[in-house]
Design a protein around this motif. Structure first.
Motif, mmCIF file in Angstrom:
data_model
loop_
_atom_site.group_PDB
_atom_site.id
_atom_site.type_symbol
_atom_site.label_atom_id
_atom_site.label_comp_id
_atom_site.label_asym_id
_atom_site.label_seq_id
_atom_site.Cartn_x
_atom_site.Cartn_y
_atom_site.Cartn_z
ATOM 1 N N ALA A 65 0.602 -0.932 -0.193
ATOM 2 C CA ALA A 65 0.385 0.406 -0.253
ATOM 3 C C ALA A 65 0.966 1.491 -0.116
ATOM 4 O O ALA A 65 0.583 1.989 -0.590
ATOM 5 C CB ALA A 65 -1.084 0.159 1.749
ATOM 6 N N GLN A 66 1.494 1.605 0.574
ATOM 7 C CA GLN A 66 2.519 2.736 0.641
ATOM 8 C C GLN A 66 3.770 3.079 -0.502
ATOM 9 O O GLN A 66 3.291 4.007 -1.496
ATOM 10 C CB GLN A 66 3.171 2.475 1.872
ATOM 11 N N PHE A 67 3.610 1.759 -1.039
ATOM 12 C CA PHE A 67 4.174 1.952 -2.425
ATOM 13 C C PHE A 67 3.388 2.442 -3.407
ATOM 14 O O PHE A 67 3.200 3.411 -4.212
ATOM 15 C CB PHE A 67 4.684 0.651 -2.989
ATOM 16 N N TYR A 68 2.064 2.294 -3.612
ATOM 17 C CA TYR A 68 0.815 2.141 -4.086
ATOM 18 C C TYR A 68 0.540 3.534 -4.071
ATOM 19 O O TYR A 68 0.761 4.583 -5.445
ATOM 20 C CB TYR A 68 0.096 1.344 -4.544
ATOM 21 N N VAL A 69 0.439 4.437 -3.085
ATOM 22 C CA VAL A 69 -0.110 5.442 -2.635
ATOM 23 C C VAL A 69 1.272 6.133 -3.415
ATOM 24 O O VAL A 69 1.108 7.732 -3.113
ATOM 25 C CB VAL A 69 -0.364 5.388 -1.326
#
Length: 116
Positions: A65-69
């Motif tokens: 999720a951190q990479f995606y956002v």
């Protein structure tokens, strides 16, 4: 143009010559490009997702999720700012007879990686 206007009237500015200032301008330009390319657009989206309640759906997806956002929106046109900044740094280093090697550019990376 601003630097050339200043240095047309003086040789140094608090001990900095024109090519040292061009190197500083190049670093500033590159960092502004990096921030404008990846960080700023995604921060706005994160704030909107939090306000609208969409961040919960992002967290539930089967990916980091951190990479995606952090990288879901990249403003590719800001690569021109990064390239211009790097060009200014290279020109300044050539004029100052300074050497830029991969070791000098990445010398702080292992220390950062170890958490120092």
């Amino acid at each position: 143009m601003g630097l050339w206007t200043i240095f047309a009237n003086t040789r140094s500015l608090n001990g900095w010559n024109v090519f040292q200032m061009i190197a500083l301008l190049g670093v500033f330009r590159s960092m502004t490009g990096i921030i404008g390319m990846a960080i700023a657009p995604n921060m706005r989206l994160i704030m909107d997702d939090i306000r609208d309640g969409k961040l919960d759906y992002v967290i539930l997806k089967p990916l980091d999720a951190q990479f995606y956002v952090s990288f879901r929106r990249v403003v590719i046109w800001r690569l021109a700012d990064i390239a211009l900044g790097m060009l200014l740094v290279v020109i300044a280093c050539v004029k100052l007879s300074a050497s830029l090697t991969a070791g000098k550019l990445g010398c702080s990376w292992p220390c950062w990686r170890r958490g120092r």
